[in-house]
Design a protein around this motif. Structure first.
Motif, short mmCIF file in Angstrom:
data_model
loop_
_atom_site.label_atom_id
_atom_site.label_comp_id
_atom_site.label_asym_id
_atom_site.label_seq_id
_atom_site.Cartn_x
_atom_site.Cartn_y
_atom_site.Cartn_z
N UNK A 1 0.80 -1.22 0.00
CA UNK A 1 0.00 0.00 0.00
C UNK A 1 0.83 1.26 0.00
N UNK A 2 0.66 2.06 1.03
CA UNK A 2 1.29 3.38 1.10
C UNK A 2 2.68 3.33 1.75
N UNK A 3 3.20 2.13 1.96
CA UNK A 3 4.62 1.96 2.30
C UNK A 3 4.98 1.91 3.77
N UNK A 4 3.98 1.92 4.64
CA UNK A 4 4.26 2.01 6.08
C UNK A 4 5.28 1.01 6.60
N UNK A 5 5.10 -0.26 6.26
CA UNK A 5 5.99 -1.29 6.81
C UNK A 5 7.39 -1.14 6.22
N UNK A 6 7.46 -0.88 4.92
CA UNK A 6 8.76 -0.74 4.27
C UNK A 6 9.53 0.45 4.84
N UNK A 7 8.85 1.57 5.10
CA UNK A 7 9.53 2.74 5.67
C UNK A 7 10.08 2.41 7.06
N UNK A 8 9.25 1.76 7.86
CA UNK A 8 9.69 1.41 9.22
C UNK A 8 10.90 0.48 9.16
N UNK A 9 10.85 -0.49 8.23
CA UNK A 9 11.96 -1.43 8.11
C UNK A 9 13.22 -0.70 7.63
N UNK A 10 13.06 0.24 6.69
CA UNK A 10 14.22 1.00 6.18
C UNK A 10 14.87 1.80 7.31
N UNK A 11 14.04 2.42 8.14
CA UNK A 11 14.58 3.25 9.23
C UNK A 11 15.25 2.40 10.31
N UNK A 12 14.87 1.13 10.38
CA UNK A 12 15.45 0.24 11.40
C UNK A 12 16.67 -0.51 10.88
N UNK A 13 17.10 -0.24 9.63
CA UNK A 13 18.15 -1.05 9.00
C UNK A 13 19.37 -0.23 8.64
N UNK A 14 20.39 -0.95 8.20
CA UNK A 14 21.62 -0.31 7.76
C UNK A 14 21.59 0.01 6.27
N UNK A 15 22.79 0.34 5.73
CA UNK A 15 22.87 0.85 4.35
C UNK A 15 22.59 -0.20 3.28
N UNK A 16 22.72 -1.46 3.65
CA UNK A 16 22.51 -2.51 2.64
C UNK A 16 21.05 -2.86 2.40
N UNK A 17 20.16 -2.19 3.10
CA UNK A 17 18.74 -2.54 3.04
C UNK A 17 18.04 -1.93 1.83
N UNK A 18 17.26 -2.74 1.13
CA UNK A 18 16.40 -2.24 0.06
C UNK A 18 15.03 -2.90 0.21
N UNK A 19 13.97 -2.13 0.02
CA UNK A 19 12.62 -2.71 0.08
C UNK A 19 11.91 -2.47 -1.23
#
Ligand SMILES: C[S@@+](CC[C@H](N)C(=O)[O-])C[C@H]1O[C@@H](n2cnc3c(N)ncnc32)[C@H](O)[C@@H]1O
Length: 254
Positions: free
Chosen positions: A76-94
């Motif tokens: 949807x509007x990205x809520x889970x992906x944004x939260x995961x990105x903010x909780x991760x390091x530089x190698x993270x892509x969603x």
């Protein structure tokens, strides 16, 4: 008792032809997309944020530079992906994959505003037939999405296919409140307050009636866990949150 017709399914409390459900679901999310995030806060008193944070903590993406690819389906509007990105390091892509272009458009705007558009991308797609190669992702999340998918077994098989061996599947979904007293309050709130709130905020009570009814039709946690196992996942378990309002299911592709 006659066998259930395999070509029918539920749209809320209504029996509908299987082939028609997706179009009806798409209508709901086209109608509510612009007010979707506001409605989530109003309906849950902000609790959906806590549930999504628990999902992301459970996923536990790497904090360092280690590459990690997340597929957030029905994102949807990205809520889970944004939260995961903010909780991760530089190698993270969603990759947020959703069937609804209006929800994706809201998500892309939000990603740009948060300066997360270099780490979170949005693609149109159907959970039942993902356009991604086998073994492409380290994690697969689906939050409040699976109950909207007409062929849940197909979506689970696709989740298994696109995960790497060692990859984790997590599904956050509304469940059944079993706490005496809370169940009656929850029913009253769901069937009376939520559609009226939907009417006031989005001008659409019917879409929110569907959302409430679809929760009641979704399999109980043990039955959903069996479906996840049926798709091939191992070490399947779940935890209920907020008195059973929500369940978080987990499985691994080994
Ligand atoms: C309740 S929203 C959840 C959005 C987001 N995951 C969240 O938690 O805020 C359900 C989403 O499922 C999407 N959806 C419904 N059927 C789908 C399908 N077959 N494939 C992919 N997405 C689907 C809808 O378009 C909608 O964006």
């Amino acid at each position: 008792m006659p066998a259930p017709d395999p070509q029918t399914t539920h749209f809320g409390f209504r029996d509908v032809p299987l082939a028609e459900k997706q179009g009806m679901v798409d209508g709901v999310f086209h109608s509510v997309a612009r007010r979707y995030d506001l409605m989530n806060d109003l309906m849950s008193g902000g609790l959906h944020r806590v549930w999504k944070d628990i999902m992301v903590n459970t996923l536990n993406p790497p904090k360092g530079d280690h590459a990690y690819a997340l597929l957030d389906v029905a994102g949807g509007t990205g809520d889970v992906a944004f939260r995961a990105a903010l909780a991760s390091g530089h190698g993270f892509r969603a990759t947020v994959c959703d069937i609804n272009t209006d929800m994706l458009a809201v998500g892309r705007d939000r990603a740009a505003k948060r300066h997360l558009d270099d780490r979170v991308s949005f693609v149109e797609g159907n959970a039942e037939s993902l356009a991604f190669p086998d073994r492409a992702f380290d994690g697969y999340t689906i939050a409040f999405g699976i109950r909207n998918v007409p062929r849940i077994e197909s979506a689970l098989k696709e989740a298994y296919r696109v995960l790497k061996p060692g990859g984790r599947f997590l599904a956050l979904e509304f469940s059944s409140v079993e706490v005496p007293g809370l169940d009656r309050l929850y029913d009253l709130f769901s069937f009376n307050v939520i559609p009226q709130l939907g009417r006031a905020v989005t001008g659409d009570a019917e879409s929110y009636r569907y959302l409430v009814e679809s929760i009641r039709k979704f399999p109980k946690p043990a039955a959903f866990a069996d479906m996840i196992r049926g798709a091939g996942f191992a070490r399947v378990n779940w935890q209920t949150l907020s008195g059973g309002i929500v369940a978080l299911h987990s499985g691994w592709r080994l």
